[in-house]
Scaffold this active site. Structure first.
Site, short mmCIF file in Angstrom:
data_model
loop_
_atom_site.label_atom_id
_atom_site.label_comp_id
_atom_site.label_asym_id
_atom_site.label_seq_id
_atom_site.Cartn_x
_atom_site.Cartn_y
_atom_site.Cartn_z
N LYS A 30 -5.00 4.28 9.02
CA LYS A 30 -4.27 4.12 10.29
C LYS A 30 -4.32 2.69 10.81
CE LYS A 30 -4.95 8.97 11.47
NZ LYS A 30 -3.74 9.44 10.84
N LEU A 34 6.18 12.74 20.52
CA LEU A 34 6.54 14.16 20.47
C LEU A 34 7.26 14.51 19.18
CD1 LEU A 34 7.92 14.15 24.15
CD2 LEU A 34 5.72 15.10 23.40
N GLY A 35 6.97 13.80 18.09
CA GLY A 35 7.62 14.06 16.80
C GLY A 35 9.13 13.88 16.91
N ALA A 36 9.87 14.88 16.45
CA ALA A 36 11.34 14.79 16.44
C ALA A 36 11.91 14.70 17.86
CB ALA A 36 11.92 16.00 15.72
N ASP A 54 8.76 12.46 4.11
CA ASP A 54 7.30 12.43 4.24
C ASP A 54 6.98 11.82 5.60
OD1 ASP A 54 4.60 12.00 4.06
OD2 ASP A 54 4.67 10.73 2.27
N GLY A 85 3.52 8.18 12.78
CA GLY A 85 2.81 7.86 14.03
C GLY A 85 2.35 6.41 14.04
N ASP A 86 1.89 5.93 12.89
CA ASP A 86 1.43 4.53 12.80
C ASP A 86 2.60 3.56 12.99
OD1 ASP A 86 -1.13 5.49 12.25
OD2 ASP A 86 -0.74 5.55 10.09
#
Ligand code: RIB
Length: 302
Positions: free
Chosen positions: A38, A215-217, A240, A245-246
């Protein structure tokens, strides 16, 4: 400049149709070996957005060390304060399912020996920031944040993976970045309930720091210095999600470092995160500034 204090890993990645149940063996695709971790991912993501970045971490004495640092080196991240620690380089065993979701088992290796004392010789200026995560010792991370506070730098803490942290450590943080699950865990420990935006606002005021949640998508929302900002997600068909997040955190930190507004910073983060889902592996998928700007321009025209 952004100083990133954190982990560097080698990722061993295998694509599977679905994750195995406990006790079950399944067959995956031939594995891919790629640089990750990370800390290193976020350093590279910020660098690819144009920031000047110094990475402080540790690699092992095994054959993986050079490969783990190769992208950082090629993209011009300052590596003068990366230590060589006896033993293996950190390694992450990653499976990615047909939806692009991942499961990760981390073997810390040299990351367990990263020391905040390595920061002492770094020359910083007013307006610089320190970016830390949860993959090296929390004691050393706390010392790193204290070092940054003492120099008037902005301390950005991506609490990933989620783990309990002391109030003392949080008092040294200016901006906390978490995903939904990490937010849930922090909120639970702080006795907070409600929807993401209420929790973010309460957490920011209770802890006296800025809070950003990915919040992802669905994009991201942020509450920093009393100001709330939200960015909807960029729809992609993920190959993938490892490193997405990074990519967000690195691009967000790079935008703040360049003096951009909070709203723009989270938009850049969301665009970078979405682009990072389109290729296999963490570091090989991290986008460059041109790609991020092209996606933002495309969105403006919709
Ligand atoms: O966030 C993704 C990273 O988590 C991977 O690169 C892996 O090394 C783990 O640290």
């Amino acid at each position: 400049m952004i100083v990133v204090f954190g982990s560097v890993n080698i990722d061993l990645i295998s694509k599977v149709e679905r994750f195995p149940h406990p006790g079950e063996t399944i067959t995956g695709a031939d594995h891919v070996v790629a640089a990750g971790g990370k800390g290193a991912n976020q350093a590279l993501a910020a660098r690819r957005m144009g920031a000047e970045v110094a990475f402080v971490g540790a690699a092992g004495t095994d054959n993986f060390a050079d490969l783990a640092l190769a992208h950082l080196h090629a993209d011009g991240v300052h590596l003068d304060h990366v230590a060589t620690a006896d033993g293996v380089t950190g390694t992450a065993f990653i499976t990615v399912d047909a939806n692009g979701e991942n499961q990760i088992v981390l073997s810390p290796g040299a990351n367990a020996q990263v020391k905040a004392a390595a920061l002492d010789e770094i020359v910083t200026a007013a307006g610089d920031s320190l970016l830390v995560q949860g993959e090296v010792s929390m004691g050393e991370t706390e010392k790193a944040l204290a070092w940054a506070k003492g120099r008037g730098m902005t301390g950005i803490f991506n609490l990933a993976p989620a783990r309990p942290v002391s109030t003392k450590l949080l008092s040294l943080v200016d901006i906390l970045i978490v995903n939904e699950e990490e937010l849930r865990q922090v909120a639970e420990r702080s006795g907070l309930h409600g929807g993401a935006s209420d929790v973010v606002e309460k957490l920011a005021s209770d802890l006296g720091l800025g809070v950003v949640v990915t919040l992802g998508a669905q994009g991201a929302l942020a509450h920093v210095d009393g100001q709330m900002a939200r960015c909807p997600g960029f729809p992609v068909d993920p190959v993938d999600t490892t490193g997405a997040g990074d990519a967000f955190v690195g691009a967000f930190a790079a935008a703040l470092d360049a003096g951009l507004r909070l709203e723009i910073a989270i938009r850049q983060g969301c665009a970078a995160g979405a682009l990072a889902c389109l290729k296999q592996g963490a570091q090989p998928s991290l986008p460059r500034r041109d790609d991020v700007e092209a996606l933002l321009e495309e969105r403006r025209q919709v």
